[in-house]
Design an enzyme around this catalytic site. Structure first.
Site, PDB file in Angstrom:
ATOM      1  N   ALA A   1       4.352   1.845  -9.912  1.00 17.37           N
ATOM      2  CA  ALA A   1       4.062   0.670 -10.748  1.00 17.37           C
ATOM      3  C   ALA A   1       4.077   1.025 -12.227  1.00 17.37           C
ATOM      4  O   ALA A   1       4.386   0.182 -13.064  1.00 17.37           O
ATOM      5  CB  ALA A   1       2.714   0.072 -10.369  1.00 17.37           C
ATOM      6  N   THR A   2       3.751   2.263 -12.553  1.00 18.33           N
ATOM      7  CA  THR A   2       3.789   2.689 -13.958  1.00 18.33           C
ATOM      8  C   THR A   2       5.193   2.477 -14.516  1.00 18.33           C
ATOM      9  O   THR A   2       5.379   1.907 -15.594  1.00 18.33           O
ATOM     10  CB  THR A   2       3.387   4.181 -14.067  1.00 18.33           C
ATOM     11  OG1 THR A   2       2.029   4.306 -13.631  1.00 18.33           O
ATOM     12  CG2 THR A   2       3.537   4.710 -15.478  1.00 18.33           C
TER      13      THR A   2
ATOM     14  N   CYS B   1      -5.819   8.105 -12.838  1.00 22.31           N
ATOM     15  CA  CYS B   1      -4.946   8.499 -13.933  1.00 22.31           C
ATOM     16  C   CYS B   1      -5.732   9.010 -15.134  1.00 22.31           C
ATOM     17  O   CYS B   1      -5.255   9.820 -15.887  1.00 22.31           O
ATOM     18  CB  CYS B   1      -4.098   7.308 -14.372  1.00 22.31           C
ATOM     19  SG  CYS B   1      -3.708   6.229 -13.014  1.00 22.31           S
TER      20      CYS B   1
HETATM   21  N1  PMP Z   1      -1.702  -0.911 -12.263  1.00 27.26           N
HETATM   22  C1  PMP Z   1      -2.872  -0.851 -11.619  1.00 27.26           C
HETATM   23  C2  PMP Z   1      -3.776  -2.035 -11.685  1.00 27.26           C
HETATM   24  C3  PMP Z   1      -3.232   0.287 -10.894  1.00 27.26           C
HETATM   25  O1  PMP Z   1      -4.403   0.322 -10.250  1.00 27.26           O
HETATM   26  C4  PMP Z   1      -2.345   1.378 -10.860  1.00 27.26           C
HETATM   27  C5  PMP Z   1      -2.708   2.650 -10.114  1.00 27.26           C
HETATM   28  N2  PMP Z   1      -3.951   3.189 -10.470  1.00 27.26           N
HETATM   29  C6  PMP Z   1      -1.130   1.265 -11.545  1.00 27.26           C
HETATM   30  C7  PMP Z   1      -0.836   0.115 -12.231  1.00 27.26           C
HETATM   31  C8  PMP Z   1      -0.126   2.375 -11.543  1.00 27.26           C
HETATM   32  O2  PMP Z   1       0.392   2.514 -10.268  1.00 27.26           O
HETATM   33  P1  PMP Z   1       1.300   3.745  -9.870  1.00 27.26           P
HETATM   34  O3  PMP Z   1       0.354   4.836  -9.447  1.00 27.26           O
HETATM   35  O4  PMP Z   1       2.126   3.246  -8.741  1.00 27.26           O
HETATM   36  O5  PMP Z   1       2.094   4.113 -11.062  1.00 27.26           O
END
Ligand code: PMP
Length: 371
Positions: A69-70, A320
């Site tokens: 998602a990042t 993160c």
């Molecule tokens: N958006 C939200 C609301 C999240 O909780 C997270 C993961 N902590 C992310 C984005 C990023 O997701 P990813 O680990 O798949 O990059």
């Protein structure tokens, strides 16, 4: 082992893993190869993409598979904003860093960034959003469910407001809502949305950006024209199929799982209420999947490591940012209390969580007072 960190990531589902392995073994050819084997991979990729769009009821969106998602948030937000030389961009003070830090970067590049406040329930103020909207607003990004405090933003109303400004696009980070909360809005009303596989029992390494077909995104990555040129490079058809399988399995169970988690949440909250040294940060109106609290005077990290000795896994906040001993941003803006924000602990639940697990956690939290 007692796992209470489902917001950070979920364990892979066995059936989803089976899908991944089957597709990776049998359809290993590059989906852009012209030969029949390649076309079979391409067919699976297109099928996964179409099925996900059907599940989300977003037939007029393009779907781009990303690493997570990042990456999806970065490609979507930069993709919209960098098409404009200037303009206003609006988000909230409690976005995930993969949105928040992109806004900070765009602000450094000269865009006029507005960060919406949250109230004591973790909710944005719709009036403040209305006041911030201008004819030069090019992007609004409001997350659906917050990953630290669990507040659920009123996206239905946000959609109505942003719609009145034709130049403005609306992006929503849907990572923590997908498969957990039944939306009271239509995904197709969002101009852009992002999701992550590893939060819904799919493997790590797969996420998705969906955006309205008419939107001409600025390309951030350059390479082939695979995936509309937005995420060029060889596609992992197996990861795409696994994401599709997870959504197909878990989206229909959203309401049933929510009901179970709500019961677990109430059980946990009742237990926490008996421990007078614990301050609850998240409120009952948010997602039941996230319970955030603080033990005054105790660094959140100390408590995490104490519980870990008993093989109980909780978090101080987003995985993160957990290596930085900073006050947790979302808790800080929720409570306006630096001590609470530094000592915050996040327990996140799942349909897999049982009352017995919660009782064991509560027993150990009683001991945590003296660590
Ligand atoms: N958006 C939200 C609301 C999240 O909780 C997270 C993961 N902590 C992310 C984005 C990023 O997701 P990813 O680990 O798949 O990059």
């Amino acid at each position: 082992m007692l796992y209470f960190d489902y917001t950070a990531t979920t364990p892979i589902d066995e059936e989803v893993l089976d899908t991944y392995l089957r597709v990776e073994k049998n359809l290993f050819a590059n989906s852009t190869s012209l030969h029949r084997l390649g076309q079979m991979s391409n067919h699976m990729y297109e099928k996964a993409s179409e099925e996900i769009k059907e599940l989300l009821q977003t037939p007029d969106h393009n779907l781009v598979f990303t690493a997570n998602a990042t990456e999806a948030n970065n490609l979507g937000i930069y993709g919209v904003v960098l098409k404009h030389a200037s303009g206003r961009i609006i988000t909230t003070k409690i976005e995930h860093p993969s949105v928040y830090e992109v806004f900070k970067d765009l602000e450094r590049k000269g865009y006029d960034a507005v960060y919406l406040d949250i109230d004591s329930e973790g909710m944005i103020d719709l009036q403040q959003l209305e006041n911030a909207m201008t004819k030069d607003t090019v992007l609004v990004s409001v997350m659906w469910v917050n990953n630290i405090i669990g507040s659920v933003q009123p996206l239905k109303k946000v959609i109505e407001i942003v719609k009145r400004y034709p130049k403005a696009k609306l992006h929503a980070d849907c990572v923590q809502g997908m498969g957990r909360i039944k939306p009271d809005f239509d995904f197709k009303e969002l101009d852009l949305l992002t999701l992550s596989g590893h939060k819904i029992y799919a493997p790590k390494g797969i996420g998705a950006l969906l955006y309205r077909r008419q939107i001409d995104l600025e390309k951030i990555l350059h390479g082939s024209d695979a995936q509309f040129g937005i995420k060029p490079g060889t596609i992992s058809v197996a990861l795409a199929a696994a994401l599709c399988k997870a959504l197909k399995k878990y989206l229909p169970q959203t309401v049933e799982h929510y009901r179970h988690v709500l019961e677990m949440n109430r059980h946990l909250r009742q237990g926490l209420a008996k421990l007078d040294y614990i301050v609850l940060n998240s409120t009952e109106n948010g997602s039941p999947y996230v319970v955030n609290f603080s033990i005054r005077g105790k660094n959140g990290e100390t408590v995490v490591h104490f519980l870990e000795k008993e093989q109980i896994y909780v978090s101080t906040g987003s995985a993160c940012s957990s290596k930085l001993k900073k006050p947790e941003r979302a808790v800080y803006f929720l409570t306006n209390d630096e001590e609470l924000a530094t000592s915050s602990i996040r327990v996140s639940l799942s349909h897999l969580t049982s009352k017995q697990e919660i009782d064991k956690l509560l027993e150990n939290l009683e001991k945590a007072k003296d660590v």
